[in-house]
Design a protein around this motif. Structure first.
Motif, short mmCIF file in Angstrom:
data_model
loop_
_atom_site.label_atom_id
_atom_site.label_comp_id
_atom_site.label_asym_id
_atom_site.label_seq_id
_atom_site.Cartn_x
_atom_site.Cartn_y
_atom_site.Cartn_z
N CYS A 182 46.38 -29.68 -5.01
CA CYS A 182 45.08 -30.14 -5.50
C CYS A 182 44.96 -31.66 -5.37
O CYS A 182 45.97 -32.37 -5.28
CB CYS A 182 44.91 -29.79 -6.98
N ALA A 183 43.73 -32.13 -5.39
CA ALA A 183 43.43 -33.56 -5.44
C ALA A 183 42.48 -33.77 -6.60
O ALA A 183 41.85 -32.82 -7.10
CB ALA A 183 42.80 -34.00 -4.13
N LEU A 184 42.36 -35.01 -7.04
CA LEU A 184 41.46 -35.32 -8.14
C LEU A 184 40.23 -36.06 -7.62
O LEU A 184 40.36 -37.08 -6.92
CB LEU A 184 42.17 -36.19 -9.18
N ASP A 185 39.05 -35.55 -7.94
CA ASP A 185 37.80 -36.25 -7.63
C ASP A 185 37.50 -37.12 -8.85
O ASP A 185 37.10 -36.61 -9.89
CB ASP A 185 36.69 -35.23 -7.38
N ILE A 186 37.72 -38.42 -8.71
CA ILE A 186 37.65 -39.32 -9.87
C ILE A 186 36.20 -39.59 -10.29
O ILE A 186 35.37 -40.00 -9.48
CB ILE A 186 38.38 -40.65 -9.56
N LYS A 187 35.95 -39.37 -11.57
CA LYS A 187 34.62 -39.64 -12.14
C LYS A 187 34.63 -40.93 -12.96
O LYS A 187 33.67 -41.70 -12.95
CB LYS A 187 34.24 -38.47 -13.05
N ASN A 188 35.73 -41.16 -13.66
CA ASN A 188 35.80 -42.33 -14.54
C ASN A 188 37.24 -42.78 -14.75
O ASN A 188 38.14 -41.95 -14.84
CB ASN A 188 35.20 -42.00 -15.92
N ILE A 189 37.43 -44.09 -14.83
CA ILE A 189 38.76 -44.64 -15.12
C ILE A 189 38.66 -45.61 -16.28
O ILE A 189 37.79 -46.50 -16.28
CB ILE A 189 39.35 -45.39 -13.89
N TYR A 190 39.50 -45.43 -17.27
CA TYR A 190 39.64 -46.43 -18.34
C TYR A 190 41.04 -47.03 -18.24
O TYR A 190 42.02 -46.30 -18.10
CB TYR A 190 39.47 -45.79 -19.72
N VAL A 191 41.09 -48.35 -18.32
CA VAL A 191 42.37 -49.05 -18.29
C VAL A 191 42.49 -49.90 -19.54
O VAL A 191 41.56 -50.64 -19.88
CB VAL A 191 42.50 -49.95 -17.03
N LEU A 192 43.59 -49.77 -20.23
CA LEU A 192 43.87 -50.63 -21.37
C LEU A 192 45.15 -51.36 -21.03
O LEU A 192 46.19 -50.73 -20.78
CB LEU A 192 44.04 -49.80 -22.65
N ASP A 193 45.07 -52.69 -20.95
CA ASP A 193 46.24 -53.45 -20.55
C ASP A 193 46.43 -54.72 -21.38
O ASP A 193 47.33 -55.51 -21.11
CB ASP A 193 46.16 -53.81 -19.06
N PHE A 194 45.56 -54.91 -22.38
CA PHE A 194 45.64 -56.12 -23.21
C PHE A 194 44.79 -55.88 -24.45
O PHE A 194 44.09 -54.86 -24.54
CB PHE A 194 45.13 -57.34 -22.42
N TYR A 195 44.81 -56.82 -25.38
CA TYR A 195 43.97 -56.69 -26.58
C TYR A 195 42.50 -56.82 -26.18
O TYR A 195 42.17 -57.44 -25.17
CB TYR A 195 44.34 -57.80 -27.58
N GLY A 196 41.63 -56.20 -26.95
CA GLY A 196 40.20 -56.36 -26.69
C GLY A 196 39.51 -55.11 -26.18
O GLY A 196 38.35 -55.15 -25.80
N GLY A 197 40.24 -53.99 -26.15
CA GLY A 197 39.59 -52.74 -25.77
C GLY A 197 39.76 -52.38 -24.31
O GLY A 197 40.18 -53.19 -23.49
N PRO A 198 39.43 -51.12 -23.99
CA PRO A 198 39.64 -50.62 -22.63
C PRO A 198 38.58 -51.14 -21.64
O PRO A 198 37.50 -51.54 -22.05
CB PRO A 198 39.50 -49.11 -22.79
N HIS A 199 38.95 -51.13 -20.37
CA HIS A 199 38.03 -51.56 -19.31
C HIS A 199 37.71 -50.36 -18.43
O HIS A 199 38.60 -49.60 -18.07
CB HIS A 199 38.69 -52.65 -18.46
N GLN A 200 36.45 -50.26 -18.07
CA GLN A 200 36.02 -49.19 -17.19
C GLN A 200 36.17 -49.67 -15.74
O GLN A 200 35.77 -50.79 -15.42
CB GLN A 200 34.56 -48.84 -17.49
N VAL A 201 36.75 -48.85 -14.91
CA VAL A 201 36.98 -49.20 -13.51
C VAL A 201 36.32 -48.12 -12.65
O VAL A 201 36.50 -46.93 -12.92
CB VAL A 201 38.49 -49.27 -13.20
N SER A 202 35.57 -48.54 -11.65
CA SER A 202 34.92 -47.54 -10.78
C SER A 202 35.92 -47.00 -9.78
O SER A 202 36.91 -47.67 -9.43
CB SER A 202 33.74 -48.18 -10.04
#
Lengths: 211, 211
Positions: A182-202
């Motif tokens: 299988c493969a993943l068809d990406i709809k949404n990415i959230y990245v949390l890498d520091f203080y201040g909340g997650p970041h949305q990445v296309s």
């Protein structure tokens, strides 16, 4: 790099905010802010790509069809690989599923899944003295749809070869004839890498990264 | 121990199946089979308890309330602890949540969660040359409801002290006044520790284990 970019953006924004008579024109200011924000976004995308490429597995969430926990979120451990023929990162998440396991029947009923990757999977946070839940222990939640790959498709054999190279045990799973790639068809990415909340990445920013 | 018990059960069942004139009475046969099955169940319960106690974190699935992925399964990394005042295992999963993160708002909308634990979290499978998705790489999926603990409750301070002892960073999270201590009300446990599919373990068998 991450901290440096964040710092740059903060400093530039603070500077622009405190002094509107700076040397840059408003249009130039807007361009710089836009570019810095773009760099910031790409930085988070890069972190997601690095997490995916380093990981041999993901914690995969699905909506359960199992009678005992119907409609609960189920979380499974699923081996993954995103390598091309030379072992380089493509960002494309490939994995083997079987309908005899939890995830197989789930995605076919309701095709919404989330793959969670964390730096703690490889003990990078523990080794750096960071708690696994601390925001600085980087993580990515990648949501989307499962795509059952066509064995006659152009990418199939390359993806399968790369997968079995990374997961030799998968040769036995495939021999059982119940597993499918299988493969993943990406709809949404959230990245949390520091203080201040997650970041949305296309998905396009994510795939644009060269590791 | 696991393999030994499985083997014993298989041998006894084969023996009883092949020779009905054996020394045991049918009632005695039934008692032995029941006892061996009970041992087998407790064995899976023990594996779940060991996984939970060894883990500092779980991959926690919830039904997402986040606009970008509403109704998707969300998977988060959540620090956990199940220790008593002396650091011994109780099996009770304690964790800190904040409504500023993904899981906090999710459980309050739809209180169905699953905690996934795997031996690969501590690299035990990798170190043993096992693929993380191989059934012999033990895992437990523990589903249930989040309970926000009452700060005036009898177990609260002991659970919180044990948690911050294992997760010193949590002292800072608590100082931010947005985190609250939670426990899991277990509804269902699935354990996969060998070939042949997952085993269902009851909460009472799980808690009955002494580690």
């Amino acid at each position: 790099m991450k901290t440096f970019t964040s710092l740059m953006l903060t400093l530039v924004l603070a500077f622009l905010g405190s002094d509107s008579s700076c040397a840059y024109s408003p249009r130039e200011d807007a361009r710089i802010i836009k570019e810095l924000k773009r760099q910031e976004a790409l930085n988070h995308a890069k972190i997601a790509r690095e997490l995916v490429h380093r990981a041999s597995w993901a914690a995969l969430g699905s909506i359960s069809t199992n009678k005992a926990v119907e409609n609960y979120p189920m979380v499974n451990i699923i081996s993954i690989d995103d390598s091309d023929a030379n072992g380089n990162s493509t960002g494309k998440v490939h994995f083997l599923l079987t309908d005899l396991d939890f995830t197989g029947p789930d995605w076919q009923k309701d095709n919404k899944v989330t793959f969670m990757f964390s730096d703690e999977q490889t003990l990078r946070c523990k080794d750096a003295g960071q708690d696994p839940m601390e925001p600085t222990c980087a993580r990515a939640m990648i949501s989307g749809q499962v795509i059952k790959m066509d064995p006659n498709g152009t990418n199939y054999q390359t993806a399968l070869n790369a997968f079995t190279k990374r997961h030799p045990a998968a040769v036995h799973w495939l021999a059982a004839h119940t597993f499918y790639l299988c493969a993943l068809d990406i709809k949404n990415i959230y990245v949390l890498d520091f203080y201040g909340g997650p970041h949305q990445v296309s998905a396009s920013d994510y795939y644009a990264i060269k590791l």
